[in-house]
Design a protein around this motif. Structure first.
Motif, mmCIF file in Angstrom:
data_model
loop_
_atom_site.group_PDB
_atom_site.id
_atom_site.type_symbol
_atom_site.label_atom_id
_atom_site.label_comp_id
_atom_site.label_asym_id
_atom_site.label_seq_id
_atom_site.Cartn_x
_atom_site.Cartn_y
_atom_site.Cartn_z
ATOM 1 N N ASP A 242 112.534 -18.209 96.662
ATOM 2 C CA ASP A 242 113.822 -18.645 97.185
ATOM 3 C C ASP A 242 113.625 -19.771 98.200
ATOM 4 O O ASP A 242 112.503 -20.272 98.378
ATOM 5 C CB ASP A 242 114.598 -17.461 97.778
ATOM 6 N N THR A 243 114.681 -20.162 98.881
ATOM 7 C CA THR A 243 114.614 -21.286 99.814
ATOM 8 C C THR A 243 113.653 -21.050 100.976
ATOM 9 O O THR A 243 113.196 -21.993 101.598
ATOM 10 C CB THR A 243 116.009 -21.622 100.384
ATOM 11 N N LYS B 181 116.360 -11.231 87.018
ATOM 12 C CA LYS B 181 116.806 -11.609 88.362
ATOM 13 C C LYS B 181 118.099 -10.869 88.686
ATOM 14 O O LYS B 181 119.039 -10.850 87.908
ATOM 15 C CB LYS B 181 117.019 -13.115 88.462
ATOM 16 N N ASP C 213 109.978 -23.491 98.790
ATOM 17 C CA ASP C 213 111.102 -23.220 97.905
ATOM 18 C C ASP C 213 110.784 -23.604 96.464
ATOM 19 O O ASP C 213 110.146 -24.623 96.208
ATOM 20 C CB ASP C 213 112.309 -24.035 98.394
ATOM 21 N N GLY D 180 119.051 -11.832 94.333
ATOM 22 C CA GLY D 180 117.930 -12.767 94.270
ATOM 23 C C GLY D 180 116.590 -12.113 94.019
ATOM 24 O O GLY D 180 115.596 -12.801 93.785
#
Length: 85
Positions: free
Chosen positions: A57-58, A33, A16, A37
């Motif tokens: 992202d995560t 962006k 992440d 996302g």
């Protein structure tokens, strides 16, 4: 459709928040962006909200739209050169 990439650790887990810049040759590309996302290639560095920095992202994923699919397929593992910041 877009191009998808995942930054993983040695155990294969997504990392992440890793920030990258994408280059086409020596030229740094700019992105905006999107609400989902993903990052859409900006028309220029003066496009509203354009940034040269993209962040995973995560789950360690990056999604790009607006890139030349032929160039992406042109032989590199990732688009152009990914430079971790």
């Amino acid at each position: 459709g877009g191009q998808f990439y995942t930054k993983v650790d040695p155990d294969g887990k997504g990392i992440d928040g890793v920030t990258f810049q994408v280059k086409d040759g020596d030229t740094v590309l700019y992105f905006v962006k999107q609400n989902d996302g993903s990052y859409k290639k900006a028309a220029s560095d003066t496009t509203s909200d354009a940034t040269p920095d993209v962040k995973t992202d995560t789950n360690g994923k990056l999604t790009f739209t607006g890139l030349d699919a032929a160039k992406v397929a042109e032989g590199s593992r990732l688009i152009g050169d990914f430079v971790a910041l």
